[in-house]
Every structure is written in C-alpha cells, then in structure tokens.
Design an enzyme around this catalytic site. Structure first.
Site, PDB file in Angstrom:
ATOM      1  N   SER A   1       0.799  -1.359  -0.042  1.00 10.72           N
ATOM      2  CA  SER A   1       0.066   0.011  -0.094  1.00 10.72           C
ATOM      3  C   SER A   1       0.723   1.223   0.050  1.00 10.72           C
ATOM      4  O   SER A   1       1.494   1.408  -1.001  1.00 10.72           O
ATOM      5  CB  SER A   1      -1.029   0.120   1.220  1.00 10.72           C
ATOM      6  OG  SER A   1      -2.031   0.955   0.981  1.00 10.72           O
TER       7      SER A   1
ATOM      8  N   ASP B   1      -2.153   6.313  -3.678  1.00 13.79           N
ATOM      9  CA  ASP B   1      -0.995   5.818  -2.824  1.00 13.79           C
ATOM     10  C   ASP B   1      -0.641   4.382  -3.913  1.00 13.79           C
ATOM     11  O   ASP B   1      -0.906   4.480  -4.902  1.00 13.79           O
ATOM     12  CB  ASP B   1      -1.467   5.028  -1.415  1.00 13.79           C
ATOM     13  CG  ASP B   1      -2.401   4.074  -1.605  1.00 13.79           C
ATOM     14  OD1 ASP B   1      -3.113   3.893  -2.457  1.00 13.79           O
ATOM     15  OD2 ASP B   1      -2.348   3.284  -0.466  1.00 13.79           O
TER      16      ASP B   1
ATOM     17  N   ASP C   1      -0.878   1.410  -4.045  1.00 11.32           N
ATOM     18  CA  ASP C   1      -1.860   0.440  -4.769  1.00 11.32           C
ATOM     19  C   ASP C   1      -3.095   1.000  -5.254  1.00 11.32           C
ATOM     20  O   ASP C   1      -4.063   0.214  -5.525  1.00 11.32           O
ATOM     21  CB  ASP C   1      -2.098  -0.853  -3.806  1.00 11.32           C
ATOM     22  CG  ASP C   1      -2.939  -0.440  -2.371  1.00 11.32           C
ATOM     23  OD1 ASP C   1      -2.878   0.652  -2.117  1.00 11.32           O
ATOM     24  OD2 ASP C   1      -3.336  -1.408  -2.042  1.00 11.32           O
TER      25      ASP C   1
ATOM     26  N   ASP D   1      -5.641   2.401  -3.690  1.00  9.57           N
ATOM     27  CA  ASP D   1      -6.814   2.220  -2.879  1.00  9.57           C
ATOM     28  C   ASP D   1      -7.102   3.316  -1.955  1.00  9.57           C
ATOM     29  O   ASP D   1      -7.991   3.506  -1.240  1.00  9.57           O
ATOM     30  CB  ASP D   1      -7.059   0.957  -2.286  1.00  9.57           C
ATOM     31  CG  ASP D   1      -5.997   0.737  -1.272  1.00  9.57           C
ATOM     32  OD1 ASP D   1      -4.990   1.892  -1.058  1.00  9.57           O
ATOM     33  OD2 ASP D   1      -6.347  -0.214  -0.424  1.00  9.57           O
TER      34      ASP D   1
END
EC number: 5.4.2.10
Length: 449
Positions: free
Chosen positions: A104, A245, A247, A249
C-alpha cells in the site's frame, strides 16, 4: 479468536526478503490458500494475481504462483494493477480467489499479500486463520498429480478492463472537457490507469509519479506526501489535484490553490451529494474512530448518521455490509463506495468528486469546505516491542486525558497493525488542551518503552 501469526489488519505485510515477507512464506500462502479454496469437484479452479510496482514483487509473485499451481489451481497474472482492480477482476473472471501483492502506502522496502474471496471482498479473520493453520501443516500432502498442475497465463488487457470499469462509474452524459487535472500516481499501481481514465473522459491531464523503477513507489509522492501534488497543481494551473497511494486504493485531493483535502471532507462531499440525489443508503456513512468530530456534526445537521468502527478499511466494509451503507472510509483517504466497488478505490472516489465539480460549476476550494474541522492532533510513537498499551502509566495518562476533555472531545490510542507504532489521537474544541493531552500520553508511551 486465535492469535494471528501472519495476517494483520490488511493482509500479510513486512520488509521484503525478511520474515514474514519471504519467498518461502509466499509459497506457503499459495499452497495453503489454494488447498482451502479448492472445492474438491472436478472443475478447474482459478486464482488471479495483481501487484504494484515494487522490485520485490518479482520475488513474491513467482512464489505464490508456484504454490497455487502445485495444488492444481490455474493462475492468471495481471502485472501492475490497483488493488480495487484485482478485487473487480476476481469477481468478473469468476475466480475462486484474488491476490494483491502490495504494501500500500509503505516504502519500496516493504511488501504485502492481500487476499480476496470470489465475491471480491477481503477475506474474513476466520478465513485468514484457516489459511494460517494450513500453512503449518505438512505442505507436501495434497499436491496435484503431474497431469493436474495449474496452468499459468498473463492477462495483458487487465489495465484496459479496469479503465473501462472506472469510466462507467462517471455519469454517462457528463465529461471532463476543459478541466485541468494534476494526478500523482505515487509511481505505483495506478501509474497508467489513472491518467488514461481521466484523459479518455476529456480532461487535460498533468501526471506526476508515473515513472516507477521498482524503488521509488511512494517516495516523496502520492497521497501520503501531498506536497508533490500541491506543487504540481500550482505549476500547471490545475483545477484540482488527485493523489493515489502505491496500490491506488487511497486518495488525497488538492483544490486549485494547492490546499490538501483529506478523506473526511471527501466523504462528506460524496455522501451529501448522494443524499441529495437519493442514492445514499443506510441513512448515513461509516467511518473509523479517527474521523473528525466535525464530520459527525455536519452529517447530523443533514439528518445523517456516522457509524464508527475500529481502524482498517476491512472493518469499515464489514459495518457497511451489515448496515446497508454504500459510503464509508477513513480520514487517511481509504474511501469505499460499495455502489461501485468492494474495497477502497482512489480513482473511482475521485471520479465521484469530479462529477460534483463539473455539475456544480464551483471551484474545488469551495466544494472542499464541507465542514469546519474540530482541532485534532495525531502523534505516532515508535516502540521496541511488547504492549505499551498495557502499561499502567499509559492507561493512567489516557484516562486523565479523557477526563480533561470532559465530554467535549475524544481520545483514541491504538497500536498500528502494520508497524511498531502507538498512534495517539485527540480532538476537541480547545486546540491547546488537545495538544497537551496528546503530548502527555506520548510521553507515557515513551517511558513505557
């Protein structure tokens, strides 16, 4: 609940090539999860795997693939794709399981493994515990025969499929023609799909953070470093800035003046717009204990509720599903719009904001001011291990802080689920008092080691 040895609040996460984020553990995850999701019938079973742009993804992905294939599961790999894209593709391809390789918003040195069920939702604690139990059994048992090994293929158009899904969430009769948008993709999983989506909807797109090299993901860019986006907005004279960010999400926004807009304001904007349009469900939204008291107050003034959960978007989603809500998220920018996605999706959330921006004709700086935030302070204190929250000095300091706020504010102290940190937050109408309460609790945590 049994103690979790590998899974934290958002899958398995750690420093790459150190336990638990090693090729061996990834192999065991593939073997164990594959066995668990093989139903025992004669049909072919399928797992899909996406990743972000970290160098260590080249180590983790093959290990997972080997584990799944060795128990007879077919594997489809996507390459770099946002976490929500993996969740969507898990459902659309009717896979038994979906996997996202990402840490993440963490730096390139970390990596992680997130798992999704066939419905596109993150696995429950119960399912993760079952996988952990299988990981410690004799993994040589239950392997597929030589002629029943899983088959592995790369899906080359996964990014294009996600772009089309994202575009379909934007009002069909609306476009972004003439809108200048700066987008910071954090050198992560959204580095292609986000600019492409905005461009195809008609915007003038000014991308940054779109040159991943395996080591620069989240490096002074993306939603956790919004200064880069703010500077880009000013440099290009953009009407709005969008930051994802690693990833994709998570979302942060900047208005046309370069001022950062956090997840609470974005949730308020979307929820109030959806309420006016009659598509908000559940009578309110779901957020965590970290969301600002100002958000709760503005929603209450509109006759809407704010349900609070512990920190973690999985807990937000669980509450949303139980209560029939379709808007939820975290102050940090994890925004879940279950009308469109089964997990947080920074790009789709941004598109909902852009729809309001286009329809209203107002500048983003005006739309961003949904409520006046209550003074809030957050401090992270690193510790050397153990459980500082069980220390009497810490518990006494927390109790004293709550007493000092005297019902006019809140204190939330919790251990991070991904790092050795104690996160201390307090908020209330008296900013000076709030700061003092946080500092006193922080000193108690430091003293506890």
């Amino acid at each position: 609940m049994s103690k979790r040895r590998y899974f934290g609040t958002d899958g398995i996460r750690g420093r790459a090539n150190s336990h638990p984020m090693t090729a061996e553990v990834a192999l065991r995850v593939g073997l164990a999860a594959g066995k668990l999701f093989m139903s025992g019938d004669d049909r072919r079973h399928l797992v899909v795997i996406g990743k972000d742009t970290r160098l260590s993804g080249y180590m983790i992905e093959p290990a997972l693939v080997a584990g799944f294939a060795s128990v007879g599961m077919d594997v489809r790999t996507f390459g770099p794709l946002p976490t929500p894209g993996v969740a969507m593709m898990t459902r659309s391809m009717r896979a038994d399981l979906g996997v996202m390789i990402s840490a993440s918003h963490n730096s390139f040195a970390d990596n992680g493994i997130k798992l999704f069920g066939p419905d596109g939702y993150k696995l429950s604690d119960e399912m993760e515990l079952k996988i952990e139990a299988l990981m410690h059994e004799d993994l040589g048992q239950g392997l597929a025969d030589a002629d029943a090994l899983g088959r592995v293929k790369r899906i080359d158009d996964a990014q294009a499929r996600y772009v089309e899904i994202a575009k379909a969430t934007f009002p069909r009769k609306m476009n972004l023609n003439g809108l200048r948008i700066a987008v910071d993709c954090a050198n992560g999983a959204g580095y292609r799909v986000a600019p492409t989506t905005l461009y195809e909807l008609g915007a003038d797109v000014f991308p940054v953070g779109v040159e991943p090299n395996g080591l620069n993901i989240n490096a002074e860019c993306g939603s956790t470093h919004p200064r880069t986006l703010s500077e880009a907005v000013k440099r290009y004279g953009a009407d709005i800035g969008i930051a994802l960010d690693g990833d994709a999400d998570r979302l942060a926004l900047c208005d046309e003046k370069g001022r950062v807009i956090d997840g609470d304001q974005i949730m308020a904007l979307i929820a109030r717009d959806w309420a006016k349009r009659g598509i908000l469900t559940g009578g309110g939204i779901v957020a965590t204990v970290m969301s600002n008291l100002g958000l709760e107050r503005v929603l209450k003034a509109d006759g809407l509720t704010l349900e609070r959960t512990q920190v973690g978007d999985r807990y937000v989603m669980e509450c949303m599903r139980e209560g029939g809500f379709n808007v939820g998220g975290e102050q940090s920018g994890h925004l879940i719009l279950s009308r469109h996605a089964t997990t947080g999706d920074g790009l789709i959330a941004a598109l909902q904001v852009l729809a309001v921006l286009v329809e209203s004709g107002k500048p983003m700086s005006e739309l961003a001011a949904q409520f006046e935030p209550v003074p809030q302070k957050l401090k992270n204190v690193r510790h050397s291990g153990g459980n500082p929250l069980a220390d009497k000095g810490v518990t006494d300091a927390i109790a004293a802080g709550q007493t000092r706020l005297n019902g006019s504010g809140r204190v939330v102290v919790r251990a991070s689920g991904t790092e050795p940190l104690i996160r201390i937050m307090a908020e209330g109408d008296d900013a000076k008092l709030v700061n003092a309460v946080v500092d006193e609790i922080a000193e108690a945590v430091k003293a506890a080691g």
